[in-house]
Design a protein around this motif. Sequence first.
Motif, PDB file in Angstrom:
ATOM      1  N   THR A 138       0.580  -1.257   0.256  1.00 35.51           N
ATOM      2  CA  THR A 138       0.001  -0.103  -0.023  1.00 35.51           C
ATOM      3  C   THR A 138       0.877   1.223   0.006  1.00 35.51           C
ATOM      4  N   SER A 139       0.221   2.459  -0.115  1.00 30.24           N
ATOM      5  CA  SER A 139       1.081   3.659  -0.220  1.00 30.24           C
ATOM      6  C   SER A 139       1.332   3.805   1.456  1.00 30.24           C
ATOM      7  N   GLY A 140       1.089   3.070   2.267  1.00 29.82           N
ATOM      8  CA  GLY A 140       1.535   3.308   3.780  1.00 29.82           C
ATOM      9  C   GLY A 140       2.931   2.267   3.853  1.00 29.82           C
ATOM     10  N   ASN A 141       2.809   1.177   3.395  1.00 33.08           N
ATOM     11  CA  ASN A 141       4.100   0.329   3.702  1.00 33.08           C
ATOM     12  C   ASN A 141       5.046   0.195   2.423  1.00 33.08           C
ATOM     13  N   CYS A 142       4.625   0.531   1.142  1.00 31.31           N
ATOM     14  CA  CYS A 142       5.240   0.720   0.223  1.00 31.31           C
ATOM     15  C   CYS A 142       5.149   1.857  -0.871  1.00 31.31           C
ATOM     16  N   ASP A 143       5.651   3.082  -0.486  1.00 30.51           N
ATOM     17  CA  ASP A 143       4.884   4.416  -0.935  1.00 30.51           C
ATOM     18  C   ASP A 143       5.718   4.786  -2.349  1.00 30.51           C
ATOM     19  N   LEU A 144       5.500   3.920  -3.434  1.00 26.87           N
ATOM     20  CA  LEU A 144       6.097   4.127  -4.652  1.00 26.87           C
ATOM     21  C   LEU A 144       5.994   5.629  -5.010  1.00 26.87           C
ATOM     22  N   GLU A 145       5.051   6.323  -4.942  1.00 27.57           N
ATOM     23  CA  GLU A 145       4.920   7.592  -5.407  1.00 27.57           C
ATOM     24  C   GLU A 145       5.949   8.589  -4.915  1.00 27.57           C
ATOM     25  N   SER A 146       6.342   8.196  -3.772  1.00 28.58           N
ATOM     26  CA  SER A 146       7.606   9.065  -3.168  1.00 28.58           C
ATOM     27  C   SER A 146       8.903   8.777  -3.740  1.00 28.58           C
ATOM     28  N   ILE A 196      13.121   3.359  -1.202  1.00 27.68           N
ATOM     29  CA  ILE A 196      11.661   3.087  -1.352  1.00 27.68           C
ATOM     30  C   ILE A 196      11.533   1.484  -1.512  1.00 27.68           C
ATOM     31  N   LEU A 197      12.441   1.000  -2.639  1.00 30.09           N
ATOM     32  CA  LEU A 197      12.641  -0.441  -2.761  1.00 30.09           C
ATOM     33  C   LEU A 197      13.037  -1.169  -1.590  1.00 30.09           C
ATOM     34  N   THR A 198      13.713  -0.764  -0.724  1.00 35.13           N
ATOM     35  CA  THR A 198      14.425  -1.578   0.424  1.00 35.13           C
ATOM     36  C   THR A 198      13.132  -1.464   1.674  1.00 35.13           C
ATOM     37  N   GLN A 199      12.169  -0.386   1.353  1.00 37.47           N
ATOM     38  CA  GLN A 199      11.246  -0.409   2.509  1.00 37.47           C
ATOM     39  C   GLN A 199      10.123  -1.478   1.906  1.00 37.47           C
ATOM     40  N   CYS A 200       9.973  -1.492   0.758  1.00 34.16           N
ATOM     41  CA  CYS A 200       9.063  -2.451   0.068  1.00 34.16           C
ATOM     42  C   CYS A 200       9.672  -3.845   0.576  1.00 34.16           C
ATOM     43  N   GLU A 201      10.701  -4.049   0.198  1.00 41.43           N
ATOM     44  CA  GLU A 201      11.220  -5.588   0.260  1.00 41.43           C
ATOM     45  C   GLU A 201      11.088  -5.945   1.672  1.00 41.43           C
ATOM     46  N   GLY A 202      11.138  -4.929   2.621  1.00 40.68           N
ATOM     47  CA  GLY A 202      10.918  -5.423   3.895  1.00 40.68           C
ATOM     48  C   GLY A 202       9.496  -6.232   4.362  1.00 40.68           C
ATOM     49  N   LEU A 203       8.722  -5.820   3.574  1.00 35.36           N
ATOM     50  CA  LEU A 203       7.131  -6.534   3.641  1.00 35.36           C
ATOM     51  C   LEU A 203       7.397  -8.041   3.055  1.00 35.36           C
ATOM     52  N   LEU A 204       8.108  -8.602   2.474  1.00 37.64           N
ATOM     53  CA  LEU A 204       8.312  -9.875   2.198  1.00 37.64           C
ATOM     54  C   LEU A 204       8.212 -10.823   3.689  1.00 37.64           C
ATOM     55  N   SER A 205       8.910 -10.485   4.520  1.00 41.88           N
ATOM     56  CA  SER A 205       9.046 -11.223   5.795  1.00 41.88           C
ATOM     57  C   SER A 205       7.485 -11.253   6.562  1.00 41.88           C
ATOM     58  N   SER A 206       6.594 -10.578   6.122  1.00 44.83           N
ATOM     59  CA  SER A 206       5.157 -10.497   6.923  1.00 44.83           C
ATOM     60  C   SER A 206       4.506 -11.347   5.929  1.00 44.83           C
TER      61      SER A 206
END
Length: 464
Positions: free
Chosen positions: A153-161, A172-182
């Motif tokens: 989502t824009s909250g946990n993987c804010d591509l627009e920014s 942002i890619l690093t932030q988004c990659e952190g979702l995979l563990s969840s």
Amino acid sequence: MVEFGSVKYFALIFACLAGAAIAVDLKVGIYNSIPDIGDDDLASYENLIQDGYTAAYPSNTVDAVVNSSLYDPYGNLEEYLHYDGFDMLEIDTISLPGLVEKGLIVPVDDLVYVPTWNDIFPEALDAVQYEDTYYAYPTLLCGNFLIGLSPATSGNCDLESGRYNYDNFSSILTQCEGLLSSYPTYERLLGGKMNDIYGYYLPDMYVDGYIDMYGSQKAQEAVDNVLAGDIDMSLCSRMTNYVGGCSDETGSPPNNKCFYKYADSYVEESDNIYTDITNKKTMLYFGFSEKLAQIKKDNPGIVAYAAISAPLGDSGYLLQYTDALVVSASSWNSADNEKKAAMIDFITFFTSQSLRESILFGEDLSPQATRYLLQANKQVYSIKEATSDPIIVDLYWALQRGVHTPINDDTVRAEMQQKLMYSGCVCGCDDDDDDDDEQLIFNKEKKAPVDSCLAGEDDCDKAK
């Protein structure tokens, strides 16, 4: 340039109105390399064009050929234009220079109808010019995007920014990659295919990144440098980081599904990782925007929340491709006034804002569904249906930063691809278990030592 209200234009129209209306039948090849989200072999798309034209001009009919066995926009266009009875074709403008040089199409100035060019994106106008002369009417645009899909989502993987510059994007890619563990079922961050009909070719990705780093006027410089063997390895490093999000623990070597078997122009269906998106193995999609319509159709519960042109430099430009309508010189030169008027009527209808809106928003489909098929007419993006769709808003943001691709020759693309692969511009790892990890350039036979590739041994070990 001939103006819409010119004496030449009205002389032709008045000549046709002087007598009774004469029925005219036209044959037009329609660009058909688009997702068939109606599951009807694009019949609804065909009817939208045919019925709409006849409704607007009741004396005339058009055979809008969308069947790829009858019209292949990447086939023998000379045959279609000169021998097969087509009056007009909607083409990919990478083919435009060759058609002009062979005298197969008519310059716009000779066609007495000129649209409102101010309504067309500048990069689309660049695409339909050859030696400062317009030869086609822009209709569709195409570019590669990174599109965020739920559960991101824009909250946990804010591509627009991340769309403004590479530093933001990489973070942002690093932030988004952190979702995979969840989300244990998701095997990697990125889905899509760099080498199928919905994804990048390596040369295009390189040029796209080059203009991000060095400016929108540098697209041709990128091509010339690669052909001369001068490859920017700092750009290659950023490309490697980007597509590294396609790596997982389960794929065949080089453990990066987006570039596996890259040397082939197309891949076997069984190797196409589009299914991994609908099977919830990947969170982000990159490729052409119209593929999103297919993704949403095949997985109604999926939510797309953002679309960006991934910036690999200090600016976020979009390498842009254009489809456009051309008029057969053979047909035009042999036509009487009635047929010429009917052809102009079709051009007017086919490029109209109302038809472009109907195509984008899938008004011919049941149920209606947005095609995300990008339109060359800027005015389409100002209507309520467009401004209320966050994906279309994002796509429009990128389109305003579009740059026409300078790669319009398959031989040039093939030479660029070979030079980029053999230089080790974008690399992965093989599956050897020995300590001397060897890097695999994305060609199934050529290998190169570690120091000629960008990913180091630590990255190889991490990817395994």
